[in-house]
Enzyme design. Structure first.
Site, PDB file in Angstrom:
ATOM      1  N   HIS A  82      92.447  30.895  22.141  1.00 30.51           N
ATOM      2  CA  HIS A  82      91.884  30.029  20.455  1.00 30.51           C
ATOM      3  C   HIS A  82      91.076  31.325  19.189  1.00 30.51           C
ATOM      4  CE1 HIS A  82      91.188  26.015  19.046  1.00 30.51           C
ATOM      5  NE2 HIS A  82      90.199  26.664  18.370  1.00 30.51           N
ATOM      6  N   ASP A 161      84.867  16.193  19.119  1.00 32.41           N
ATOM      7  CA  ASP A 161      85.744  17.191  18.279  1.00 32.41           C
ATOM      8  C   ASP A 161      86.562  16.582  17.165  1.00 32.41           C
ATOM      9  OD1 ASP A 161      85.567  19.458  16.816  1.00 32.41           O
ATOM     10  OD2 ASP A 161      88.005  19.838  18.580  1.00 32.41           O
ATOM     11  N   ARG A 168      84.914  17.249   8.744  1.00 36.24           N
ATOM     12  CA  ARG A 168      84.311  18.781   8.699  1.00 36.24           C
ATOM     13  C   ARG A 168      85.344  18.898   7.832  1.00 36.24           C
ATOM     14  NH1 ARG A 168      84.264  21.904  13.352  1.00 36.24           N
ATOM     15  NH2 ARG A 168      83.837  23.677  12.301  1.00 36.24           N
ATOM     16  N   SER A 183      82.089  23.245  18.626  1.00 31.24           N
ATOM     17  CA  SER A 183      83.526  22.413  18.624  1.00 31.24           C
ATOM     18  C   SER A 183      84.974  23.482  19.275  1.00 31.24           C
ATOM     19  CB  SER A 183      84.692  22.587  16.577  1.00 31.24           C
ATOM     20  OG  SER A 183      86.269  22.715  16.788  1.00 31.24           O
ATOM     21  N   LYS A 187      86.390  22.441  23.213  1.00 30.85           N
ATOM     22  CA  LYS A 187      87.480  21.975  24.075  1.00 30.85           C
ATOM     23  C   LYS A 187      88.052  22.633  25.010  1.00 30.85           C
ATOM     24  CE  LYS A 187      89.525  22.292  19.790  1.00 30.85           C
ATOM     25  NZ  LYS A 187      89.091  22.376  18.416  1.00 30.85           N
TER      26      LYS A 187
HETATM   27  N1  URA Z   1      88.795  26.109  15.437  1.00 26.93           N
HETATM   28  C1  URA Z   1      87.939  24.552  15.815  1.00 26.93           C
HETATM   29  O1  URA Z   1      88.842  24.402  17.161  1.00 26.93           O
HETATM   30  N2  URA Z   1      87.192  24.767  15.343  1.00 26.93           N
HETATM   31  C2  URA Z   1      85.913  24.877  14.337  1.00 26.93           C
HETATM   32  O2  URA Z   1      85.115  24.467  14.054  1.00 26.93           O
HETATM   33  C3  URA Z   1      87.186  25.933  13.381  1.00 26.93           C
HETATM   34  C4  URA Z   1      88.522  26.692  13.910  1.00 26.93           C
END
Ligand code: URA
Length: 431
Positions: A82, A161, A168, A183, A187
């Site tokens: 990620h 999220d 956000r 966040s 996930k």
């Molecule tokens: N990627 C995400 O999944 N969440 C964030 O807050 C920023 C980037």
């Protein structure tokens, strides 16, 4: 518990308990706290921060807002990657099929465009027919069948999220270390992984601009993951330039396919291979960069991408025929006004100009036009002659494109003296 008291508590810089955080997240996910109150809470977190304990509690509350996967019947290593978000960052799109073609299971849960950054889901959905809203059952079924699936947060997985991410984006509360850390990890830890590689970006095109804070974000994510048993590698990478040559949803799909055909630009491939090597390491698969290159040369990585498209309902013909993707026909050039060396690019502004053009979102309900974007011809350190093209604006909305051209000039700073290109990969941190 009373939401107003908790907003006030955080606003005054006090620490929230696990119970209080659980209440806020659960009530917001269910819809009993409205967006306007939760926005105030997010802003309080933005200004007051959270310590590691609160951030861990926030991450767990967000993770348990939905289902967590049980992938124990998949016997191969389950590794994901990620990024904290950048401009032109299509690395996940390349890595998911590439790593799966090496025999690793990649259960990827990604996000949509957020602020100035693009989102993997929006890019995938520019492929006609492609579905990212698979049910948990379909997601697991696809993982068993082809070893990789790419979906978003949903009503089933990390629904908190999904709601918070969208809120956000439109309340200027994205660039907060605890909110980003919770966040992403909520996930990722819902995926039942063995290992996770994090691409922590810093620089003008990242949410967290300076290196020291980006390193603190990496440390926070490693810290809040400690109880999970998932091995994590965080790599700090430079986001002062857009990554690769294209920014924009369908344009980045084309660049992804080109990369999987062995024709990816150097900077994009350097990051892809560095993160890919780390994923293989976590999967305990030998071969590193050589293996990744072999999978590209043999066509196995591209075939895996075709399998993903096919399983998720997309039009597989786009791999050969890019005209089947939505790409705007009209191109306008942004011409350099003087000769010299590019010494700074405001990459954040490039992302925001895409939003202005209609290729990204200003409000969470906004529809994006996946056919719009930019071709970036010059990067920091490049020599440019007056009259040369810096960027091409690709858009059918000529009025908006003309406004963007004017603003794009200010994005590039050109100096007479040469300047050095900075290293793309700065540091690797292990769990
Ligand atoms: N990627 C995400 O999944 N969440 C964030 O807050 C920023 C980037």
């Amino acid at each position: 518990m009373n939401c107003i008291d908790l907003i006030r508590k955080k606003r005054n810089g006090e620490k929230l308990s696990r119970k209080e955080i659980n209440y806020l997240i659960s009530a917001y996910t269910k819809g009993t706290i409205p967006d306007y109150q939760f926005s105030a809470f997010l802003m309080a977190v933005f200004f007051q921060g959270m310590d590691f304990e609160e951030t861990t509690d926030l991450m767990l509350a967000m993770m348990y807002s939905g289902k967590t996967l049980d992938l124990s019947d998949i016997k191969i290593a389950k590794i994901d990657k990620h990024s904290t978000g950048g401009v032109g960052d299509k690395v996940s799109l390349i890595l998911a099929p590439l790593i799966a073609s090496c025999g690793v299971c990649v259960p990827m849960i990604s996000g949509r465009g957020l602020g100035h950054t693009g989102g993997t889901l929006d890019k995938l959905e520019s492929i006609p027919g492609f579905k990212t809203n698979l049910s948990v059952k379909q997601f697991k079924c696809q993982l068993k069948k082809i070893g990789v699936a790419m979906i978003g947060q949903s009503a089933e997985i990390a629904p908190a999220d999904k709601k918070m991410y969208a809120l956000r984006d439109v309340t200027a509360t994205v660039d907060s270390i605890p909110l980003i850390a919770a966040s992403i990890m909520s996930k990722k830890l819902a995926e039942d992984l063995d290992g996770l590689v994090l691409d922590i970006k810093f620089g003008s095109g990242a949410f967290i601009k300076d290196y020291k804070n980006a390193k603190y974000l990496a440390q926070t994510m490693i810290e809040i993951n400690k109880r999970s048993g998932v091995n994590v590698i965080a790599i700090l990478t430079d986001m002062n330039n857009p990554l690769g040559s294209y920014v924009g949803n369908s344009l980045e799909i084309i660049e992804t396919i080109e990369a999987l055909k062995g024709r990816g630009p150097k900077d994009l491939m350097e990051i892809t291979f560095a993160l890919g090597k780390a994923m293989l390491k976590l999967a305990k698969i030998k071969g590193g960069k050589n293996l990744l290159e072999k999978k590209i040369v043999s066509g196995e990585a591209l075939n895996k991408f075709k399998e993903i498209i096919c399983c998720q309902g997309g039009d597989i013909r786009i791999v050969k025929d890019y005209s089947r993707l939505p790409v705007a026909k009209n191109r306008i050039k942004v011409i350099a006004q003087k000769t010299g060396y590019i010494y700074h690019i405001d990459t954040f502004d490039i992302g925001m100009l895409l939003v202005q053009l209609g290729g990204g979102r200003l409000k969470k309900e906004d529809k994006i036009d996946p056919s719009y974007g930019f071709k970036i011809n010059k990067k920091i350190g490049d020599y440019v002659k007056k009259g040369e093209c810096l960027v091409e604006i690709i858009s059918n909305n000529k009025t908006k494109a003309k406004t963007v051209v004017k603003q794009m000039h200010d994005v590039f700073a050109i100096h007479k003296t040469p300047c050095r290109r900075k290293k793309l990969i700065r540091e690797t941190i292990w769990r």
